[in-house]
Design a protein around this motif. Structure first.
Motif, PDB file in Angstrom:
ATOM      1  N   ILE A 245       0.858  -1.177   0.000  1.00  0.00           N
ATOM      2  CA  ILE A 245       0.000   0.000   0.000  1.00  0.00           C
ATOM      3  C   ILE A 245       0.896   1.230   0.000  1.00  0.00           C
ATOM      4  N   ALA A 246       0.825   2.011  -1.064  1.00  0.00           N
ATOM      5  CA  ALA A 246       1.685   3.186  -1.189  1.00  0.00           C
ATOM      6  C   ALA A 246       1.227   4.299  -0.249  1.00  0.00           C
ATOM      7  N   VAL A 247       2.171   5.075   0.237  1.00  0.00           N
ATOM      8  CA  VAL A 247       1.859   6.224   1.082  1.00  0.00           C
ATOM      9  C   VAL A 247       2.030   7.487   0.249  1.00  0.00           C
ATOM     10  N   ARG A 248       0.906   8.149  -0.051  1.00  0.00           N
ATOM     11  CA  ARG A 248       0.930   9.362  -0.870  1.00  0.00           C
ATOM     12  C   ARG A 248       1.488  10.548  -0.080  1.00  0.00           C
ATOM     13  N   SER A 249       1.044  10.694   1.161  1.00  0.00           N
ATOM     14  CA  SER A 249       1.488  11.836   1.951  1.00  0.00           C
ATOM     15  C   SER A 249       1.328  11.535   3.430  1.00  0.00           C
ATOM     16  N   ILE A 250       2.083  12.272   4.232  1.00  0.00           N
ATOM     17  CA  ILE A 250       1.983  12.183   5.682  1.00  0.00           C
ATOM     18  C   ILE A 250       1.724  13.590   6.191  1.00  0.00           C
TER      19      ILE A 250
END
Length: 375
Positions: free
Chosen positions: A192-197
């Motif tokens: 699952i990719a992390v687009r932003s934090i």
């Protein structure tokens, strides 16, 4: 008097929550407060202060400024600094004294933006609420002003697969000891990719394009209001929880995939509450830890979120018969002799004092930590 503390610490205030949320975003934050109060922020609430530059200033409010209402002074000072440093945006937040004299921060922001030409925000913080409201307001302001409203969120039928935004991330809850990076890697290892934090260790561009994510994951109460805003703007579903421990991680990943597939919000089912084991801390993280404790012990666990919700007298009475308590070391002062206390420092509670004791809790590391402490 029930809201006073004679033994325990208060939590970081809303005034400090604003600069914590905005610290890495290239803006300029001004706390409207007397000179010297800035040191409270940078020594107790901001662990990035000495290693990462950011424009966080104090207005050096004087008694005569407050009495006479000299708003022109702060407008001129802020616009002058902005011309020198060229920030991406300007944020002015309040403290107790501006609250008492009725400072209009929306009007200040309008004047500053007009004279500087830089997007500006005014936050009606007053130092009487916790960091959660300050962080929430700041993150929502950025999303409302800079995230474009055109284009729907991307769901799981996109070619690039499922992706998430992690909402409500500041050092006040997660410190700088590795849990933020570990959280991100836990999602990545599960494809699952992390687009932003929002808002640590992410580029400005990734935050602005948060609408391209499949799902928003609310990892602390600081991100809940933002999740609702992004749901309204993009239709992005959200879940609330942290990938703590093996079982907790599996549960969160399953909920993310379900939310991505259905476009509907998903909420985890938690372990039963009760018994003599207590987890004390910010609700989202505390519940995730409690769920993993239940998986390991099979015993119900009581979660207490002391931020904005309970007072010292309640905590002292509730924890008086506890057999096991997991929480910030400050709480050891109110548990009975013989209670098994497991250190879980919270930067928003005890600041930097116990930072070196903060455990890694994401993914398998959370299980390893609790197995060791509970054995």
């Amino acid at each position: 008097m029930k809201q006073t503390c004679s033994i325990l610490s208060t939590y970081t205030a809303d005034t400090m929550g604003v600069p914590s949320a905005l610290y890495e975003l290239g803006g300029m934050v001004v706390m409207d407060d007397p000179s010297g109060c800035n040191s409270t922020y940078n020594t107790h609430d901001e662990p990035r202060w000495y290693d990462m530059p950011s424009l966080v200033f104090i207005s050096a409010l004087r008694e005569m400024d407050a009495l006479l209402g000299d708003d022109r002074k702060i407008i001129d000072s802020v616009t002058s600094a902005a011309k020198e440093f060229h920030p991406r945006f300007i944020a002015v937040c309040g403290a107790p004294i501006p609250m008492m004299v009725g400072t209009d921060f929306d009007a200040l922001a309008l004047c500053i933006e007009k004279e500087s030409g830089i997007p500006s925000f005014g936050f009606k913080t007053n130092g009487l609420h916790s960091y959660i409201s300050g962080v929430s307001s700041a993150l929502c302001a950025i999303a409302g002003r800079f995230c474009p409203s055109d284009g729907p969120a991307a769901f799981s039928d996109k070619k690039d697969g499922i992706s998430v935004n992690l909402l409500g991330v500041t050092p006040l809850d997660f410190s700088i000891t590795g849990n933020v990076a570990a959280m991100e890697q836990t999602f990545i290892r599960n494809n699952i990719a992390v687009r932003s934090i929002w808002a640590m260790q992410s580029s400005w561009e990734s935050l602005v394009h948060s609408g391209s994510a499949s799902v928003n994951v609310v990892v602390s109460r600081c991100g809940l209001e933002l999740a609702g805003q992004l749901k309204k703007k993009y239709g992005t579903p959200y879940i609330t929880g942290l990938p703590v421990g093996k079982t907790g991680t599996e549960k969160i990943m399953e909920l993310v995939r379900k939310a991505a597939a259905t476009g509907e919000n998903q909420q985890p089912v938690h372990a039963p509450s009760g018994g003599s084991t207590f987890v004390v801390g910010e609700m989202t993280a505390a519940q995730a830890v409690a769920d993993e404790v239940f998986q390991l012990s099979g015993k119900p666990v009581t979660v207490i979120d002391p931020i904005d919700t309970v007072d010292e007298d309640f905590l002292m009475q509730t924890l008086s018969d506890a057999e096991v308590v997991i929480g910030d070391p400050f709480y050891q002062a109110v548990v009975k002799k013989g209670c098994r206390f497991i250190d879980w420092p919270h930067e928003a509670c005890s600041g930097r004092i116990y930072r070196d004791r903060i455990p890694l809790i994401m993914g398998d590391a959370g299980t390893a930590w609790l197995e060791k402490e509970l054995s």
